[in-house]
Design an enzyme around this catalytic site. Structure first.
Site, PDB file in Angstrom:
ATOM      1  N   GLY A 102       0.820  -1.207   0.000  1.00 33.84           N
ATOM      2  CA  GLY A 102       0.000   0.000   0.000  1.00 33.84           C
ATOM      3  C   GLY A 102       0.856   1.260   0.000  1.00 33.84           C
ATOM      4  N   ASP A 127      -7.664  -0.890   1.252  1.00 36.40           N
ATOM      5  CA  ASP A 127      -8.196   0.471   1.430  1.00 36.40           C
ATOM      6  C   ASP A 127      -8.570   1.145   0.093  1.00 36.40           C
ATOM      7  OD1 ASP A 127      -7.583  -0.068   4.040  1.00 36.40           O
ATOM      8  OD2 ASP A 127      -5.787   1.182   4.100  1.00 36.40           O
ATOM      9  N   ARG A 162     -34.221  -4.329  13.810  1.00 42.09           N
ATOM     10  CA  ARG A 162     -33.166  -3.543  14.450  1.00 42.09           C
ATOM     11  C   ARG A 162     -32.410  -2.696  13.423  1.00 42.09           C
ATOM     12  NH1 ARG A 162     -30.831  -8.444  18.162  1.00 42.09           N
ATOM     13  NH2 ARG A 162     -31.902  -7.843  20.070  1.00 42.09           N
ATOM     14  N   MET A 169     -13.064  -1.600   7.538  1.00 43.40           N
ATOM     15  CA  MET A 169     -11.717  -1.015   7.568  1.00 43.40           C
ATOM     16  C   MET A 169     -11.615   0.036   6.464  1.00 43.40           C
ATOM     17  SD  MET A 169      -8.908  -3.931   8.344  1.00 43.40           S
ATOM     18  CE  MET A 169      -8.518  -4.379  10.015  1.00 43.40           C
ATOM     19  N   GLY A 185     -27.119  -2.611  -0.287  1.00 45.67           N
ATOM     20  CA  GLY A 185     -28.398  -1.936  -0.065  1.00 45.67           C
ATOM     21  C   GLY A 185     -28.503  -1.270   1.298  1.00 45.67           C
ATOM     22  N   VAL A 254     -11.139  -9.783   9.580  1.00 44.19           N
ATOM     23  CA  VAL A 254     -11.731 -10.795   8.701  1.00 44.19           C
ATOM     24  C   VAL A 254     -11.724 -10.278   7.251  1.00 44.19           C
ATOM     25  CG1 VAL A 254     -14.144 -10.037   8.931  1.00 44.19           C
ATOM     26  CG2 VAL A 254     -13.664 -12.436   8.590  1.00 44.19           C
TER      27      VAL A 254
HETATM   28  O1  F6P Z   1      -4.207  -0.572   5.390  1.00 44.91           O
HETATM   29  C1  F6P Z   1      -4.905  -1.756   5.586  1.00 44.91           C
HETATM   30  C2  F6P Z   1      -5.580  -1.774   6.945  1.00 44.91           C
HETATM   31  O2  F6P Z   1      -6.288  -2.984   7.059  1.00 44.91           O
HETATM   32  C3  F6P Z   1      -6.494  -0.583   7.240  1.00 44.91           C
HETATM   33  O3  F6P Z   1      -7.745  -0.686   6.612  1.00 44.91           O
HETATM   34  C4  F6P Z   1      -6.533  -0.606   8.738  1.00 44.91           C
HETATM   35  O4  F6P Z   1      -6.799   0.684   9.253  1.00 44.91           O
HETATM   36  C5  F6P Z   1      -5.146  -1.064   9.112  1.00 44.91           C
HETATM   37  O5  F6P Z   1      -4.606  -1.728   7.974  1.00 44.91           O
HETATM   38  C6  F6P Z   1      -5.080  -1.983  10.298  1.00 44.91           C
HETATM   39  O6  F6P Z   1      -3.747  -2.233  10.564  1.00 44.91           O
HETATM   40  P1  F6P Z   1      -3.228  -3.387  11.574  1.00 44.91           P
HETATM   41  O7  F6P Z   1      -3.464  -4.710  10.927  1.00 44.91           O
HETATM   42  O8  F6P Z   1      -1.793  -3.086  11.732  1.00 44.91           O
HETATM   43  O9  F6P Z   1      -4.039  -3.239  12.819  1.00 44.91           O
END
Ligand code: F6P
Length: 323
Positions: A102, A127, A162, A169, A185, A254
């Protein structure tokens, strides 16, 4: 170029293994030796490097994670750390490097290029926040995982009438929340790039109740402020008035695992193979992206300097679908 290295760095995702496989097998095809570097830049500094042959990448197309391992490497962010990495590359006679990762990982690749080491980057992060590519490796599989969760949560949400806050993430990017919310949706998507107040969210829940919906699904990107807990507190305090009680589901890591989707396997194979072609062809300091159904080779600094913008048309469409 006689010998290339490959590493995976930063947060993992499903799609890294097919990409490593493509780099190794295209390297074989191009007649260069292939070295696998373990644990990203940390392993590069420490010299955790082994030769990779066709059989070393057999049977990994359908496996999530990365056989090379990955790490976050603060030492590589210093010039001294990068110099150590260059020493290792020289020690192992590696002439060029493919970096799969990334934003932070690709910034590292750019730094090596600035130190005159031939480097090509491949965008790989759930991301989907990297410029110059419509999609990064791992996004499609993560989206399908989120979508499966939304569908399941809808079942229980409808049974109990609910509202659910489902947190995805994405760090500072709302892409995963937006795309999964549209495909699933959702009544509302909360993204860091778009301002929404607690009152906006409460109004959405109340409207869903009054329209006679069996549930209200709100997908919240982890980077949205003031945050999932804050909105849950607000909605719970106003339960009587809004009609639905509220539950929270944080999907967490996950989203980063599981067998890569067909799309991710094909994307990873194409980008991995093209990265080797670029490196062997003498290119450096570039990323191999995927734009408008074709390769897009762009300078790494253009890819990492700005965060990719959220697709506002997609967001507007999601608000129209909420009826
Ligand atoms: O950049 C990928 C990512 O999964 C993000 O979406 C998230 O904020 C971060 O990494 C989580 O990082 P870690 O696995 O170090 O907690």
């Amino acid at each position: 170029m006689d010998r290339i290295g490959v590493l995976t760095s930063g947060g993992d995702n499903s799609g890294l293994n097919p990409c490593i496989r493509a780099v190794v097998r295209m390297g074989l095809h191009e007649g260069v030796e292939r070295m696998g570097i373990r644990r990203g830049y940390a392993g590069l500094i420490a010299g955790e490097i082994d030769e990779m042959d066709a059989r070393d990448v057999g049977g990994i197309l359908g496996r999530g994670g990365t056989i090379l391992g990955t790490a976050r490497a603060p030492e590589f962010e210093t010039l001294q750390g990068r110099r150590k990495a260059l020493r290792t590359l020289n020690r192992f006679d590696i002439d060029g490097l493919v970096v799969i990762g990334g934003n932070g990982s690709l910034t590292g690749a750019l730094e090596l290029h600035h130190l005159d080491f031939p480097t090509i980057g491949i965008p790989s992060t759930i991301d989907n926040d990297i410029n110059g590519t419509d999609i990064s490796i791992g996004v499609d599989t993560a989206l399908n995982t989120i979508l499966g969760a939304i569908d399941k949560i809808k079942d229980t949400a409808s049974s109990h009438n609910r509202a659910f806050l489902i947190e995805t993430m994405g760090r500072n990017s709302g892409y995963l929340a937006l795309a999964s919310g549209l495909a699933g949706g959702a009544e509302l998507v909360l993204c860091p790039e778009i301002e929404s107040t607690l009152d906006d969210v409460a109004e959405t829940v109340e409207k869903a109740y009054i329209r006679g919906k069996a549930h209200a699904i709100i997908v919240v990107a982890e980077g949205w402020k003031p945050g999932t807990d804050e909105i849950a507190r607000e909605l719970n305090a106003r339960e009587e008035e809004l009609g639905f009680s509220v539950r929270v589901t944080r999907l967490g890591h996950v989203q980063r695992g599981g067998s890569p989707s067909a799309f991710d396997r094909i994307l990873a194979t194409r980008l991995g193979a093209e990265a080797v072609r670029q490196l062997v062809g003498g290119n450096s300091g570039h990323m191999v992206g995927w734009l408008n159904s074709d390769f897009h080779i762009l300078p790494l600094d253009e890819a990492v300097t700005y965060q990719k913008e959220l697709d506002k048309d997609l967001y507007n469409l999601s608000t129209i679908m909420d009826k």
